[in-house]
Motif scaffolding. Structure first.
Motif, short mmCIF file in Angstrom:
data_model
loop_
_atom_site.label_atom_id
_atom_site.label_comp_id
_atom_site.label_asym_id
_atom_site.label_seq_id
_atom_site.Cartn_x
_atom_site.Cartn_y
_atom_site.Cartn_z
N UNK A 1 47.65 34.42 32.14
CA UNK A 1 46.28 34.06 32.25
C UNK A 1 45.80 33.96 33.67
N UNK A 2 46.68 33.83 34.59
CA UNK A 2 46.18 33.71 35.92
C UNK A 2 45.84 35.04 36.52
N UNK A 3 45.14 35.86 35.81
CA UNK A 3 44.77 37.16 36.30
C UNK A 3 43.34 37.22 36.68
N UNK B 1 34.56 42.51 24.62
CA UNK B 1 35.04 41.70 25.72
C UNK B 1 36.43 42.12 26.18
N UNK B 2 37.30 42.46 25.24
CA UNK B 2 38.64 42.93 25.59
C UNK B 2 38.56 44.22 26.40
N UNK B 3 37.69 45.12 25.98
CA UNK B 3 37.54 46.38 26.69
C UNK B 3 36.96 46.15 28.09
N UNK B 4 36.00 45.24 28.20
CA UNK B 4 35.43 44.93 29.51
C UNK B 4 36.48 44.32 30.44
N UNK B 5 37.35 43.47 29.87
CA UNK B 5 38.41 42.85 30.67
C UNK B 5 39.39 43.91 31.16
N UNK B 6 39.80 44.80 30.27
CA UNK B 6 40.71 45.88 30.67
C UNK B 6 40.09 46.71 31.79
N UNK B 7 38.82 47.06 31.66
CA UNK B 7 38.16 47.89 32.67
C UNK B 7 38.06 47.15 33.99
N UNK B 8 37.82 45.81 33.93
CA UNK B 8 37.76 45.02 35.16
C UNK B 8 39.10 45.06 35.89
N UNK B 9 40.19 44.99 35.14
CA UNK B 9 41.53 45.03 35.75
C UNK B 9 41.79 46.37 36.41
N UNK C 1 41.00 36.12 39.69
CA UNK C 1 39.55 36.15 39.78
C UNK C 1 38.93 36.68 38.48
N UNK C 2 39.52 37.72 37.96
CA UNK C 2 38.99 38.33 36.74
C UNK C 2 39.17 37.38 35.57
N UNK C 3 40.33 36.72 35.47
CA UNK C 3 40.53 35.75 34.39
C UNK C 3 39.52 34.62 34.48
#
Length: 376
Positions: free
Chosen positions: A2-4, A125-133, A257-259
């Protein structure tokens, strides 16, 4: 893991950059359709599901059903790094997993349907998180891989080693390319120890300078993003020694930051339970349904009160308790949207009570807006 996520120096412009890959919906689905009752009599009020990419079902030993993406589509933008998990009982809800690797870091996060209001929103939201990473952390390059020193290296230079051959000892330069492995030997008997080693290093440097530098992204979507986002940062080799392009600590900061950003953007929830456990007492429990949860429990004495008086007392207590957990604005929203219906004197049963979980609309809650900047 989670600390991502965290930091706001990089994330700034994250939304505009992510639009290159995927345009997310601007408004969250707030409200809430009755979905029936679970074993614990809790009604989760959610919108319905949308269609997902084609998947193949597979059951794991711990009885959680996970959907695997078909091989033909697992690297596409719709499915890369994403995996659907179905509900397995009352205490293990459905959701979307994000699981990707970047520069030795395995980044995993679950987006639950119950938190985001629907499977469709959890997927977005999962897809947005993956793209942010993948926008924040570029893949390693073939050049970085080529100059990486292995544990068994004794020369101090990757791809250069001392070898015994049938024709005598040599210093050997090697480099693996798309065309195959390059190899050239320099005889120690002919050139001497130092000269042969120097010639092998020079040959290795020549090959590296001519090597077309590319990102090591094997999934179609990851490769497309790497080309679009980081292609202008690719540069030919200027040295044969390893170079730290992105420090491990910097990667951890970007992930954190992203997390943090996605934690802050997670919709607020509200659980309200009203139940009579004895003939003269009513319990009212309210929580924000987080982990750990903020919660408050109140008890009302119903002895000597009429049905209408009991309902009025419950209504006031629910409003006070929701205000204590969230704020007055959310308390007014809940009472007007759900409280009046749930506590309708013609339908409400003091013995059965109710237990509901709702998503709080964004316009009913106060959110902090972050203004991050980009990393240089």
């Amino acid at each position: 893991m989670k600390s991502e996520d965290e930091g706001w120096s990089f994330i700034g412009n994250l939304d505009s950059r992510a639009q290159k890959i995927n345009r997310l919906s601007k408004s969250r689905q707030n409200a809430i359709k009755h979905c029936g009752e679970t074993k614990d009599s809790s009604r989760i009020l959610q919108p319905g599901y949308a269609k997902y990419p084609s998947v193949i079902s597979d059951k794991l030993e711990h009885r959680v059903t996970v959907e695997k993406i078909s091989r033909q589509t697992k690297h596409d933008a719709d499915t890369y790094g994403l995996r659907r998990e179905k509900a397995a009982g009352a205490h293990h809800g459905a959701g979307w997993w994000v699981s990707i690797r970047r520069r030795g870091h395995r980044i995993v996060r679950l987006f639950k349907d119950s938190i985001y209001g629907s499977g469709d929103e959890a997927y977005r939201q999962a897809r947005a998180y993956r793209d942010a990473i993948i926008l924040a952390i570029p893949p390693a390059t073939n050049l970085e891989q080529a100059v990486l020193l292995r544990k068994n290296n004794r020369s101090g230079i990757s791809g250069v080693r001392r070898v015994e051959t049938a024709d005598g000892d040599v210093w050997q330069a090697t480099l693996m390319t798309n065309e195959g492995q390059k190899r050239e030997n320099f005889s120690i008997a002919k050139f001497g120890e130092e000269a042969a080693k120097s010639m092998a290093i020079t040959q290795r440097r020549t090959w590296l300078k001519a090597l077309p530098v590319t990102h090591l992204a094997y999934a179609h979507h990851a490769a497309e993003v790497a080309r679009a986002q980081f292609g202008d940062k690719l540069a030919p080799a200027d040295d044969i020694l390893p170079e730290v392009r992105l420090a491990d600590a910097d990667i951890k900061v970007r992930i954190k930051e992203i997390n943090d950003q996605f934690d802050a953007a997670r919709p607020k929830r509200l659980r309200v339970r009203v139940k009579s456990y004895s003939t003269d007492r009513v319990s009212i429990a309210v929580s924000d349904a987080e982990s750990p949860a903020r919660k408050k429990l109140m008890h009302l004495n119903r002895r000597g009160k009429t049905g209408i008086e009991i309902i009025d007392a419950i209504n006031r207590s629910v409003r006070e308790t929701v205000t204590a957990i969230h704020d007055e604005k959310i308390a007014r929203w809940f009472c007007s949207t759900y409280g009046n219906e749930l506590l309708n004197p013609q339908a409400f049963s003091i013995d059965d009570g109710f237990n509901v979980l709702v998503i709080v609309p964004e316009d009913s809650s106060s959110r902090v807006t972050h203004r991050p900047d980009r990393y240089p």
